[in-house]
Design a protein around this motif. Structure first.
Motif, PDB file in Angstrom:
ATOM      1  N   LEU A 138       0.813  -1.223  -0.019  1.00 52.55           N
ATOM      2  CA  LEU A 138      -0.030  -0.038   0.005  1.00 52.55           C
ATOM      3  C   LEU A 138       0.862   1.290  -0.045  1.00 52.55           C
ATOM      4  CD1 LEU A 138      -2.770  -0.964   2.404  1.00 52.55           C
ATOM      5  CD2 LEU A 138      -3.045  -0.322  -0.064  1.00 52.55           C
ATOM      6  N   ALA A 139       1.919   1.252   0.704  1.00 52.47           N
ATOM      7  CA  ALA A 139       2.707   2.540   0.758  1.00 52.47           C
ATOM      8  C   ALA A 139       3.343   2.761  -0.597  1.00 52.47           C
ATOM      9  CB  ALA A 139       3.930   2.309   1.881  1.00 52.47           C
ATOM     10  N   LEU A 140       3.995   1.631  -1.127  1.00 53.12           N
ATOM     11  CA  LEU A 140       4.467   1.926  -2.539  1.00 53.12           C
ATOM     12  C   LEU A 140       3.521   2.550  -3.522  1.00 53.12           C
ATOM     13  CD1 LEU A 140       6.829  -1.528  -2.699  1.00 53.12           C
ATOM     14  CD2 LEU A 140       7.539   0.867  -2.839  1.00 53.12           C
ATOM     15  N   HIS A 141       2.379   2.004  -3.465  1.00 55.06           N
ATOM     16  CA  HIS A 141       1.261   2.458  -4.393  1.00 55.06           C
ATOM     17  C   HIS A 141       0.797   3.982  -4.222  1.00 55.06           C
ATOM     18  CE1 HIS A 141       0.163  -0.766  -7.297  1.00 55.06           C
ATOM     19  NE2 HIS A 141       0.462  -1.666  -6.405  1.00 55.06           N
ATOM     20  N   HIS A 142       0.686   3.929  -2.769  1.00 51.61           N
ATOM     21  CA  HIS A 142       0.477   5.356  -2.599  1.00 51.61           C
ATOM     22  C   HIS A 142       1.538   6.383  -3.044  1.00 51.61           C
ATOM     23  CE1 HIS A 142       0.745   9.065   0.396  1.00 51.61           C
ATOM     24  NE2 HIS A 142      -0.715   9.068   0.045  1.00 51.61           N
ATOM     25  N   HIS A 143       2.989   6.149  -2.944  1.00 52.60           N
ATOM     26  CA  HIS A 143       3.595   6.914  -3.534  1.00 52.60           C
ATOM     27  C   HIS A 143       3.739   7.078  -4.798  1.00 52.60           C
ATOM     28  CE1 HIS A 143       7.546   9.134  -4.046  1.00 52.60           C
ATOM     29  NE2 HIS A 143       7.998   8.217  -4.791  1.00 52.60           N
ATOM     30  N   LEU A 144       3.497   5.958  -5.766  1.00 51.35           N
ATOM     31  CA  LEU A 144       3.264   5.878  -7.096  1.00 51.35           C
ATOM     32  C   LEU A 144       2.340   6.727  -7.669  1.00 51.35           C
ATOM     33  CD1 LEU A 144       4.638   2.287  -7.684  1.00 51.35           C
ATOM     34  CD2 LEU A 144       5.933   4.033  -7.993  1.00 51.35           C
ATOM     35  N   HIS A 145       1.083   6.409  -7.083  1.00 46.73           N
ATOM     36  CA  HIS A 145       0.016   7.001  -7.592  1.00 46.73           C
ATOM     37  C   HIS A 145      -0.524   8.255  -7.061  1.00 46.73           C
ATOM     38  CE1 HIS A 145      -0.559   3.338  -9.981  1.00 46.73           C
ATOM     39  NE2 HIS A 145      -0.557   2.624  -8.751  1.00 46.73           N
ATOM     40  N   ARG A 146      -0.087   8.674  -5.880  1.00 45.18           N
ATOM     41  CA  ARG A 146      -0.525   9.942  -5.118  1.00 45.18           C
ATOM     42  C   ARG A 146       0.991  10.686  -4.671  1.00 45.18           C
ATOM     43  NH1 ARG A 146      -6.180  10.916  -4.302  1.00 45.18           N
ATOM     44  NH2 ARG A 146      -7.084   9.477  -5.872  1.00 45.18           N
ATOM     45  N   PRO A 147       1.908  10.851  -5.491  1.00 46.81           N
ATOM     46  CA  PRO A 147       3.045  11.406  -5.022  1.00 46.81           C
ATOM     47  C   PRO A 147       3.093  12.812  -4.481  1.00 46.81           C
ATOM     48  CG  PRO A 147       2.862  11.632  -7.375  1.00 46.81           C
ATOM     49  CD  PRO A 147       1.802  10.615  -6.925  1.00 46.81           C
ATOM     50  N   GLY A 148       3.982  13.062  -3.564  1.00 50.49           N
ATOM     51  CA  GLY A 148       3.685  14.336  -2.910  1.00 50.49           C
ATOM     52  C   GLY A 148       3.641  14.374  -1.530  1.00 50.49           C
ATOM     53  N   ARG A 149       3.201  13.478  -0.842  1.00 54.45           N
ATOM     54  CA  ARG A 149       2.933  13.448   0.725  1.00 54.45           C
ATOM     55  C   ARG A 149       4.026  12.456   1.237  1.00 54.45           C
ATOM     56  NH1 ARG A 149      -1.777  15.804   2.254  1.00 54.45           N
ATOM     57  NH2 ARG A 149      -3.376  15.663   0.682  1.00 54.45           N
ATOM     58  N   THR A 150       4.823  11.621   0.588  1.00 54.41           N
ATOM     59  CA  THR A 150       5.830  10.835   1.043  1.00 54.41           C
ATOM     60  C   THR A 150       7.143  11.513   1.089  1.00 54.41           C
ATOM     61  OG1 THR A 150       4.502   8.823  -0.096  1.00 54.41           O
ATOM     62  CG2 THR A 150       6.771   8.389   0.882  1.00 54.41           C
ATOM     63  N   ALA A 151       7.577  11.437   2.421  1.00 59.94           N
ATOM     64  CA  ALA A 151       8.822  12.098   2.948  1.00 59.94           C
ATOM     65  C   ALA A 151       9.876  11.145   2.990  1.00 59.94           C
ATOM     66  CB  ALA A 151       8.798  12.680   4.274  1.00 59.94           C
ATOM     67  N   SER A 152       9.605   9.796   3.197  1.00 60.93           N
ATOM     68  CA  SER A 152      10.589   8.388   3.179  1.00 60.93           C
ATOM     69  C   SER A 152       9.472   7.317   3.178  1.00 60.93           C
ATOM     70  CB  SER A 152      11.588   8.638   4.163  1.00 60.93           C
ATOM     71  OG  SER A 152      10.915   8.267   5.596  1.00 60.93           O
ATOM     72  N   HIS A 230      10.163   4.671 -10.271  1.00 66.03           N
ATOM     73  CA  HIS A 230       9.478   6.063 -10.041  1.00 66.03           C
ATOM     74  C   HIS A 230       9.590   6.345  -8.534  1.00 66.03           C
ATOM     75  CE1 HIS A 230       7.468   5.723 -14.243  1.00 66.03           C
ATOM     76  NE2 HIS A 230       7.350   6.919 -13.767  1.00 66.03           N
ATOM     77  N   ILE A 231      10.061   5.503  -7.856  1.00 62.45           N
ATOM     78  CA  ILE A 231      10.222   5.759  -6.374  1.00 62.45           C
ATOM     79  C   ILE A 231      11.286   7.074  -6.387  1.00 62.45           C
ATOM     80  CG2 ILE A 231      11.120   4.976  -4.135  1.00 62.45           C
ATOM     81  CD1 ILE A 231       9.911   2.379  -4.733  1.00 62.45           C
ATOM     82  N   ARG A 232      11.041   8.159  -5.728  1.00 60.36           N
ATOM     83  CA  ARG A 232      11.973   9.292  -5.652  1.00 60.36           C
ATOM     84  C   ARG A 232      12.275   9.769  -4.449  1.00 60.36           C
ATOM     85  NH1 ARG A 232      11.955   8.086 -10.500  1.00 60.36           N
ATOM     86  NH2 ARG A 232      11.466   9.058 -12.339  1.00 60.36           N
ATOM     87  N   VAL A 233      11.983   9.158  -3.291  1.00 60.01           N
ATOM     88  CA  VAL A 233      12.111   9.463  -2.103  1.00 60.01           C
ATOM     89  C   VAL A 233      13.102   8.325  -1.470  1.00 60.01           C
ATOM     90  CG1 VAL A 233       9.825  10.733  -1.794  1.00 60.01           C
ATOM     91  CG2 VAL A 233      10.251   8.241  -1.046  1.00 60.01           C
ATOM     92  N   PRO A 234      13.783   8.832  -0.356  1.00 57.21           N
ATOM     93  CA  PRO A 234      14.659   7.803   0.480  1.00 57.21           C
ATOM     94  C   PRO A 234      13.606   6.617   0.765  1.00 57.21           C
ATOM     95  CG  PRO A 234      15.002  10.272   1.268  1.00 57.21           C
ATOM     96  CD  PRO A 234      13.780  10.444   0.362  1.00 57.21           C
ATOM     97  N   THR A 261      19.252   3.683  -5.950  1.00 61.70           N
ATOM     98  CA  THR A 261      19.306   4.625  -4.974  1.00 61.70           C
ATOM     99  C   THR A 261      18.782   4.377  -3.683  1.00 61.70           C
ATOM    100  OG1 THR A 261      17.268   5.565  -5.551  1.00 61.70           O
ATOM    101  CG2 THR A 261      19.399   6.419  -6.730  1.00 61.70           C
ATOM    102  N   ALA A 262      18.031   3.062  -3.694  1.00 61.09           N
ATOM    103  CA  ALA A 262      17.361   2.699  -2.450  1.00 61.09           C
ATOM    104  C   ALA A 262      18.322   1.859  -1.425  1.00 61.09           C
ATOM    105  CB  ALA A 262      16.162   1.899  -2.863  1.00 61.09           C
ATOM    106  N   GLY A 263      17.937   1.938  -0.320  1.00 55.42           N
ATOM    107  CA  GLY A 263      18.787   0.871   0.651  1.00 55.42           C
ATOM    108  C   GLY A 263      17.887  -0.293   0.640  1.00 55.42           C
ATOM    109  N   VAL A 264      18.886  -1.521   0.701  1.00 53.43           N
ATOM    110  CA  VAL A 264      18.376  -2.758   0.756  1.00 53.43           C
ATOM    111  C   VAL A 264      19.198  -3.457   2.113  1.00 53.43           C
ATOM    112  CG1 VAL A 264      17.849  -5.022  -0.213  1.00 53.43           C
ATOM    113  CG2 VAL A 264      17.853  -2.933  -1.659  1.00 53.43           C
ATOM    114  N   GLU A 265      18.290  -4.067   2.901  1.00 56.58           N
ATOM    115  CA  GLU A 265      18.902  -4.594   3.875  1.00 56.58           C
ATOM    116  C   GLU A 265      18.212  -6.008   4.049  1.00 56.58           C
ATOM    117  OE1 GLU A 265      20.558  -4.316   8.583  1.00 56.58           O
ATOM    118  OE2 GLU A 265      19.576  -2.633   7.569  1.00 56.58           O
ATOM    119  N   ILE A 266      18.935  -7.127   4.106  1.00 57.26           N
ATOM    120  CA  ILE A 266      18.619  -8.672   4.394  1.00 57.26           C
ATOM    121  C   ILE A 266      18.992  -8.874   5.869  1.00 57.26           C
ATOM    122  CG2 ILE A 266      18.653 -10.990   4.040  1.00 57.26           C
ATOM    123  CD1 ILE A 266      19.332 -10.474   1.206  1.00 57.26           C
ATOM    124  N   VAL A 267      17.717  -9.156   6.746  1.00 57.35           N
ATOM    125  CA  VAL A 267      18.279  -9.429   8.177  1.00 57.35           C
ATOM    126  C   VAL A 267      18.630 -11.066   8.380  1.00 57.35           C
ATOM    127  CG1 VAL A 267      17.502  -9.104  10.675  1.00 57.35           C
ATOM    128  CG2 VAL A 267      16.720  -7.393   8.837  1.00 57.35           C
TER     129      VAL A 267
END
Length: 292
Positions: A138-152, A230-234, A261-267
């Motif tokens: 959901l968070a990914l789709h929100h940033h993709l379809h309604r960009p502007g509110r996501t700081a990270s 299309h992910i443009r935020v940290p 540009t994204a961070g990826v961590e496997i725990v």
């Protein structure tokens, strides 16, 4: 299209009582409960802020649960996060919780519209969005379809990055059955099935009370490479090394190729129940991604 709901009034009443009991038992301190109307139904949000989190203009941390869960899955995180920023823990519309769905959510665009309407109603122009599993999708789709509110974005073993396959559904069933076992047997079962959530007695009681809930949300399709670009935020993709949802190494390699540009961590050693496997690590990574 169907709408998520309890099968009858008795099931709904039983769950609401269990929810209020779990909230009183698990939530660590003062909070404000908000019921926010949206086009998809009324959404319950629990707002918590510590001394620093109350500072003017601080973008809040918005917590989205996984499938079948609600804001209470984050109860171990509230204190640590609210020391730095306001925390908005959300009961996703269509999941068992205190939200009430009134219109269907057909796809990621509908999910994005719901979340954007919720944040607008809460007067949140910018938010650090944290999503676990389905909440990550959901968070990914929100940033993709309604960009502007996501700081990270902090995405905790998110859905929608690879086909889950039958192993994941077997993990869900095994976890649900293990959660009904006597308490003394659960530590061994948690190790066997790789699901530490069943050790949280409060959440397990709430899960058992939700058996009368009929969930009617879409199965997350895999996001395309073009969508991920299309992910443009940290953004941090935090993956369980033993996740039943996907092959974490393959997902990490895909993200590294498509979104360098994204961070990826496997725990290592953690599974899909990453928030309960490694709560201190996950809280630390959330705060780092928000810039704390």
């Amino acid at each position: 299209m169907r709408i998520s709901r309890f099968r009858n009034d008795r099931a709904g009443t039983r769950y609401r009582l269990a929810y209020e009991h779990a909230l009183a038992e698990l939530w660590p301190g003062p909070r404000t409960a908000l019921d926010v109307p949206t086009a998809f139904g009324t959404t319950r949000v629990h707002r918590t802020a510590g001394a620093q989190g109350d500072r003017s203009g601080a973008a809040p941390i918005v917590l989205l649960p996984g499938s079948g869960g609600n804001s209470l899955m984050w109860h171990r995180y509230v204190d640590a996060l609210a020391r730095h920023r306001p925390v908005l823990a959300v009961d996703t519309v269509g999941e068992p919780g205190a939200s009430v769905q009134t219109a269907p959510i057909a796809d990621g665009r509908d999910g994005a519209a719901w979340l954007d309407e919720l944040l607008a109603a809460l007067d949140v122009p910018s938010a650090h969005v944290v999503g676990c599993s389905y909440g990550g999708w959901l968070a990914l789709h929100h940033h993709l379809h309604r960009p502007g509110r996501t700081a990270s974005l902090t995405l905790v073993d998110p859905a929608g990055l690879a086909d889950p396959g039958p192993r994941f559904y077997g993990w869900l069933i095994a976890g649900a059955l293990a959660g009904t076992a006597p308490r003394a047997l659960r530590p061994g079962l948690a190790r066997l099935v790789g699901n530490s959530t069943i050790l949280d007695d409060g959440l397990m009681r709430l899960m058992r009370a939700s058996t009368g809930f009929r969930r009617a949300l879409p199965v997350p399709p895999v996001l395309s490479d073009e969508e991920l670009r299309h992910i443009r935020v940290p953004a941090l993709f935090l993956l369980g090394g033993r996740s039943a949802l996907h092959d974490s190494r393959a997902v990490a390699d895909r993200i590294g190729r498509v979104l360098p540009t994204a961070g990826v961590e496997i725990v290592p050693g953690a599974g899909h129940a990453l928030p309960t496997d490694e709560p201190e690590l996950v809280a630390d990574r959330i705060l780092r991604t928000t810039g704390v």
